[in-house]
Structure formats: C-alpha cells, structure tokens
Design an enzyme around this catalytic site. Structure first.
Site, mmCIF file in Angstrom:
data_model
loop_
_atom_site.group_PDB
_atom_site.id
_atom_site.type_symbol
_atom_site.label_atom_id
_atom_site.label_comp_id
_atom_site.label_asym_id
_atom_site.label_seq_id
_atom_site.Cartn_x
_atom_site.Cartn_y
_atom_site.Cartn_z
ATOM 1 N N ARG A 1 0.811 -1.217 0.000
ATOM 2 C CA ARG A 1 0.000 0.000 0.000
ATOM 3 C C ARG A 1 0.853 1.279 0.000
ATOM 4 O O ARG A 1 0.533 2.271 0.666
ATOM 5 C CB ARG A 1 -0.964 0.013 1.206
ATOM 6 C CG ARG A 1 -1.909 -1.169 1.243
ATOM 7 C CD ARG A 1 -2.890 -1.214 0.097
ATOM 8 N NE ARG A 1 -3.565 -2.484 0.024
ATOM 9 C CZ ARG A 1 -3.204 -3.487 -0.796
ATOM 10 N NH1 ARG A 1 -2.186 -3.351 -1.634
ATOM 11 N NH2 ARG A 1 -3.846 -4.621 -0.803
ATOM 12 N N SER B 1 -11.849 -0.909 3.208
ATOM 13 C CA SER B 1 -11.284 -1.289 4.517
ATOM 14 C C SER B 1 -10.872 -0.031 5.253
ATOM 15 O O SER B 1 -10.058 0.747 4.754
ATOM 16 C CB SER B 1 -10.056 -2.172 4.334
ATOM 17 O OG SER B 1 -10.410 -3.336 3.660
ATOM 18 N N GLU C 1 -6.597 3.013 7.187
ATOM 19 C CA GLU C 1 -6.127 2.874 5.800
ATOM 20 C C GLU C 1 -6.713 3.992 4.937
ATOM 21 O O GLU C 1 -6.090 4.469 4.014
ATOM 22 C CB GLU C 1 -6.528 1.507 5.236
ATOM 23 C CG GLU C 1 -6.139 1.345 3.779
ATOM 24 C CD GLU C 1 -5.970 -0.092 3.336
ATOM 25 O OE1 GLU C 1 -5.196 -0.826 3.979
ATOM 26 O OE2 GLU C 1 -6.617 -0.486 2.360
#
Ligand SMILES: Cc1cc2nc3c(=O)[nH]c(=O)nc-3n(C[C@H](O)[C@H](O)[C@H](O)COP(=O)(O)OP(=O)(O)OC[C@H]3O[C@@H](n4cnc5c(N)ncnc54)[C@H](O)[C@@H]3O)c2cc1C
Length: 300
Positions: free
Chosen positions: A173, A223, A293
């Site tokens: 990520r 998420s 996130e």
C-alpha cells in the site's frame, strides 16, 4: 483579485466552486472544496499545477474518491479531479496505457474483451488508475504493481518524470507517488494473452467473493483499517463484539467488520468518533493499534 479566480477563466478546463466533497467520495462524507478543477488534457493539468505552485495555492489530486474521508470543513485551495475527464485507454498488442482518471474496473473489462489477462483480481477495486498507483492497490494476493511497466507523473512544481516499475518503489500500500507526493498522469501495463473464457471465469470468481463479503450497496471507503502485523483488523473487530456497532449515523458493517459505513448522511465527526471508539476498544482488549487505511484530509 483572489488568486483562484484566474483558474475559472475556462483555459484550465471546467470547474466547480464551493463544491461539497461528499458528492465526490464513495463515503459520501465531507464539506466543500474551494475549487474543483476538471482538466481534460495533460497541458491543462501542468498549467494548473504550475499556477498553484507559483501562487502558493494548496492543491491535491482527487481520483474516484474511494479511499478518502474528508473533514466537515472541506478543503481549502484547489482539488484537481482526475476522473472521467482524463480517462483515455489505449491498447498496443498486449500492453495497455491508461490515463490516470480511468477506472481500474473499466481498464480491466476492456482488457478482458481483448482476451488480455492480468487484472482479474484487482478489477473490483473501485478506484482510478492514478489512485491505484498511489497506494499500490491490491486484492486476493495481487497488487497492481505486478503488471505496471511505466508510470508518467508530475512533480509538485509541474515537471514531468517517467518511472519504470523498479523506480516506483512499490510496497504494501505504498509507492514513490505517495512518498514524494507526485501526480500520476498515465500508466502503462503489460498484460498477457489468454483464453477469454478462462479470464471471465476467474473474473467472475473474484467478483463473487467481493460482492458476497463486502457491503457494496453501502457508502464506505473500503477497509477502514490497515492490516495490523500478525492479525486481521476485521477479525479483531468481530471478536470484540463490534459487528454492527453504531455511533449516530456511522456503523461497523454487519456484513464485513473491516468496513465502517455511512448509514445516512453521517458527518466526518460521527464517522471519526466511531473509528476512535473501535481503535480504543481493540487496543484495550488485544493491545493492538489499528491504523486507518482511509486517507483523512481537509481543514481541521
Ligand atoms: C467498496 C470498496 C472496496 C475497496 N477494495 C479495495 C481493495 O480490495 N484493495 C485496495 O487496495 N483498495 C480497496 N479500496 C480502496 C480504494 O478503492 C483504493 O485505495 C483505490 O486505489 C483508490 O483510488 P481512487 O482513485 O478512488 O483514489 P482517491 O480516493 O480519489 O484518492 C486516494 C489518494 O490517492 C491520491 N490520488 C488519486 N488519484 C491520483 C493521481 N492521479 N495522482 C496522484 N495522486 C492521486 C489522492 O490525492 C489521495 O491521496 C476499496 C474501496 C471501496 C470503497
């Protein structure tokens, strides 16, 4: 004259002034942005970036708004929207080059039609190609980085840079785009010829897994929390008894505990209060810090 006025003269593309960010994010949360610019050419993007840089106007790029939680006071300065307005997709043999505003799902579907494989796992991620580069979006053990061969970007000053896959510094990520705050213009991907029916079978399998487990009919940013080392955020939240836990109009999804959803016009404050409550409970019960996130942006 207000420095933003010049950007409204038509030469930089269409614009929206005082536009609620909730209209541009999948969470449907967020106050007004001073100015959202919608350039259609690379030159317009360069001109906007250089104008903002020279005039010390804060600016940010918006893709499909599927990883953002925007504060209630909104965003000061300029938001450069790279979506439908900058979304050409071109095929050359097994390679596809997409402008950063093209949706990952559209690029995937067009490549499947040409019997090109490589994007089956990531095709359901509801972001743009540019947004996918920022955080090396991925699903089902496959990150977009695995097919990327070339990425063209702009610096904050408006200078053009070109990166090979190795130069992109892709990680979990993350990438050079987020580390250096670059603006993605377009991305070249190397795909692989395969049997059309096999590609479609794989696509349908991943699509089913996603639609059966995720609350795709609700407003969210996917998420909410990063995967903490050695754990799954959704399992910790479920084990803590927080499935369906609600604060005002924000809720831990009943369908997938890793998703916080906006039930009905929730404010940033409501969503953030719920997120903090979940973080506190998980920390207290399991000693695990849940990091968000979703990217939190906007005036505090
Ligand atoms: C239902 C749902 C499911 C999801 N599932 C997944 C999943 O399986 N895997 C996954 O990785 N993510 C998932 N996400 C999160 C999200 O879709 C991805 O992070 C996606 O890559 C974000 O792209 P975007 O265009 O929406 O970016 P935005 O949300 O618009 O922006 C996110 C960040 O990227 C920056 N950005 C956007 N475009 C550019 C550009 N052209 N140049 C430079 N910076 C840019 C923005 O400034 C911001 O910092 C999911 C989200 C939802 C709502």
């Amino acid at each position: 004259m207000n420095k933003l006025e010049k950007l409204k003269d038509g030469s930089f593309g269409e614009f929206l002034a005082d536009e609620p960010m909730r209209n541009h994010t999948t969470f449907k949360v967020g106050g007004p942005a001073d100015l959202i610019m919608k350039p259609t050419t690379q030159q317009q993007i360069i001109d906007i970036v250089r104008y903002c840089y020279r005039n010390e106007i804060p600016f940010m790029v918006l893709g499909n708004g599927s990883n953002l939680l925007v504060r209630d006071k909104g965003i000061r300065g300029v938001v450069i929207k790279l979506g439908k307005n900058f979304s050409d997709i071109k095929f050359d043999g097994d390679k596809v080059t997409a402008q950063s505003g093209a949706l990952l799902s559209t690029v995937s579907k067009k490549s499947f039609k040409q019997s090109l494989s490589g994007l089956e796992q990531v095709s359901g991620i509801p972001g743009s190609i540019g947004g996918a580069m920022v955080m090396n979006a991925g699903a089902y053990d496959k990150d977009v980085s695995s097919v990327v061969t070339k990425v063209r970007c702009l610096t904050q000053k408006g200078d053009l840079l070109e990166f090979t896959n190795a130069q992109m510094q892709f990680g979990y990520r993350t990438s050079v785009v987020s580390k250096e705050n670059l603006i993605v213009l377009d991305v070249e991907m190397q795909l692989k010829k395969d049997n059309f029916d096999d590609i479609m079978e794989r696509f349908k399998d991943y699509d089913y897994r996603r639609t059966s487990k995720q609350p795709l009919d609700r407003n969210s940013a996917g998420s909410t929390f990063k995967r903490p080392p050695g754990y799954y955020a959704s399992k910790l939240i479920d084990d803590a008894g927080l499935r369906g836990y609600t604060y005002k109009r924000a809720q831990v999804s009943e369908k997938h505990c890793g998703f916080v959803i906006n039930i009905d016009d929730a404010t940033y404050e409501e969503v953030m209060t719920l997120i903090h409550q979940v973080q506190d409970i998980i920390k207290e019960k399991y000693g695990v810090e849940l990091e968000t996130e979703v990217k939190i942006i906007g005036e505090e």
